[in-house]
Design an enzyme around this catalytic site. Structure first.
Site, PDB file in Angstrom:
ATOM      1  N   CYS A 105     -24.219 -16.340  -2.420  1.00 55.76           N
ATOM      2  CA  CYS A 105     -23.707 -14.968  -2.282  1.00 55.76           C
ATOM      3  C   CYS A 105     -24.330 -14.067  -3.357  1.00 55.76           C
ATOM      4  CB  CYS A 105     -22.190 -14.982  -2.430  1.00 55.76           C
ATOM      5  SG  CYS A 105     -21.519 -13.324  -2.512  1.00 55.76           S
ATOM      6  N   HIS A 131     -14.922 -26.580  -9.389  1.00 59.11           N
ATOM      7  CA  HIS A 131     -15.281 -25.680  -8.287  1.00 59.11           C
ATOM      8  C   HIS A 131     -16.798 -25.508  -8.274  1.00 59.11           C
ATOM      9  CE1 HIS A 131     -15.703 -22.037  -5.885  1.00 59.11           C
ATOM     10  NE2 HIS A 131     -14.518 -22.322  -5.375  1.00 59.11           N
ATOM     11  N   GLU A 133     -18.793 -23.111  -7.551  1.00 57.81           N
ATOM     12  CA  GLU A 133     -19.346 -21.898  -8.188  1.00 57.81           C
ATOM     13  C   GLU A 133     -19.361 -22.048  -9.711  1.00 57.81           C
ATOM     14  OE1 GLU A 133     -17.466 -18.167  -7.060  1.00 57.81           O
ATOM     15  OE2 GLU A 133     -18.281 -17.201  -8.860  1.00 57.81           O
ATOM     16  N   CYS A 197     -16.901  -9.160  -7.610  1.00 58.90           N
ATOM     17  CA  CYS A 197     -16.571  -9.212  -6.183  1.00 58.90           C
ATOM     18  C   CYS A 197     -15.154  -8.697  -5.975  1.00 58.90           C
ATOM     19  CB  CYS A 197     -16.680 -10.651  -5.698  1.00 58.90           C
ATOM     20  SG  CYS A 197     -15.974 -10.854  -4.072  1.00 58.90           S
TER      21      CYS A 197
HETATM   22  S1  SF4 Z   1     -15.540 -14.083  -2.209  1.00 60.78           S
HETATM   23 FE1  SF4 Z   1     -16.963 -12.575  -3.067  1.00 60.78          FE
HETATM   24  S2  SF4 Z   1     -18.328 -13.772  -4.357  1.00 60.78           S
HETATM   25 FE2  SF4 Z   1     -17.300 -15.233  -3.019  1.00 60.78          FE
HETATM   26  S3  SF4 Z   1     -18.659 -15.461  -1.242  1.00 60.78           S
HETATM   27 FE3  SF4 Z   1     -17.207 -13.823  -0.740  1.00 60.78          FE
HETATM   28  S4  SF4 Z   1     -18.236 -11.895  -1.329  1.00 60.78           S
HETATM   29 FE4  SF4 Z   1     -19.284 -13.603  -2.360  1.00 60.78          FE
END
Ligand code: SF4
Length: 288
Positions: A105, A131, A133, A197
């Protein structure tokens, strides 16, 4: 039952893009094996849909991603997930002669770049240990880590007086605030970085507003693997409301739902809009 559908709902930008990238990868390489390294994003139904298109899912719950990557046959295609991945995987894929496609992303990538630009101040990353990420970020930029699961700081604090706090995109306001206060007690001039985000915080805020306007219960639609979806459930529970979680309409139908007049339906950023609407519509038909 009166149903308030909390908005935004439907896939976030990163999930929408990852889905398109994975589908396109299969179309672009019809004669090759196309692997998804890890669940592309956390939604079992969507991953099943991708499997039905012929994509091969390497599930991180079954085997470590690095190990899975090393086992992919030369000449195949590998799609990296929306959560980001350790950059050493690119080298491994290159050495194995794999075609690489990146579905990270853009907000996750921006978070990493922002931290790199501020690296001289020292970085403290706030995230959930384990996690994807958070683990990808730490692999790409070794730093002090605040684990929101244990509320512990892991690793040495940066030496500078004004370290930058960068957080995983899916955390709740409460988790980031708690971490910020704990870090500030040790580094009073630590600065909190920009929120990258809004997809998750906007859902969390909209859910709080819906609850505060008055509902008898909350239905959270999405995967129990999804961090942002679980946060929505935690928020509802923090208001001591009857709270139910279901991946889809079938799961919702199997729940024993007590009679209520008005409920909020909220969905995670990795839940598609059609599923959320079907669930809302089913609930509307109850207790008439
Ligand atoms: S929640 Fe936000 S950071 Fe995570 S994939 Fe979706 S748009 Fe991207």
């Amino acid at each position: 039952m009166e149903v308030k559908l909390v908005k935004p709902c439907g896939y976030c930008l990163g999930v929408t893009q990852a889905m398109k990238i994975a589908e396109k990868a299969k179309k672009s390489y019809p004669d090759k094996k196309v692997y998804l390294l890890g669940l592309l994003f956390h939604n079992e139904d969507a991953v099943k849909e991708l499997s039905s298109l012929g994509l091969i899912v390497l599930d991180e719950r079954k085997k470590g991603l690095k190990e899975s990557l090393l086992e992919i046959e030369e000449g195949s295609v590998v799609v990296f997930s929306a959560h980001g991945h350790p950059e050493e995987y690119n080298e491994i894929a290159k050495d194995h002669g794999l075609i690489q496609i990146d579905a990270t992303c853009c907000h996750v990538q921006e978070n990493l770049e922002y931290a790199r630009e501020n690296q001289d101040y020292g970085i403290i990353y706030v995230g959930a240990k384990g996690h994807l990420e958070a683990e990808a970020f730490r692999a790409n930029l070794p730093c002090c880590f605040y684990d929101v699961k244990s509320n512990e700081l892991l690793g040495e604090l940066p030496k500078g007086d004004e370290p930058l706090i960068v957080s995983q995109t899916t955390l709740s306001y409460e988790e980031v605030s708690r971490a910020f206060m704990a870090i500030r007690s040790l580094k009073p001039n630590a600065r909190l970085g920009k929120e990258r985000c809004l997809a998750t915080s906007s859902r969390q805020n909209a859910l709080k507003k819906a609850i505060e306007e008055g509902v008898d219960g909350v239905f959270v639609i999405g995967s129990s693997l999804s961090s942002n979806t679980k946060k929505l459930r935690d928020i509802a529970l923090s208001y001591h409301l009857p709270t139910f979680m279901a991946l889809n309409e079938d799961e919702l139908r199997s729940l024993d739902i007590p009679e209520m007049k008005k409920a909020a339906v909220v969905s995670g950023a990795s839940t598609d809009i059609a599923t959320a609407l079907r669930c809302a519509s089913y609930l509307k038909g109850l207790f008439l």
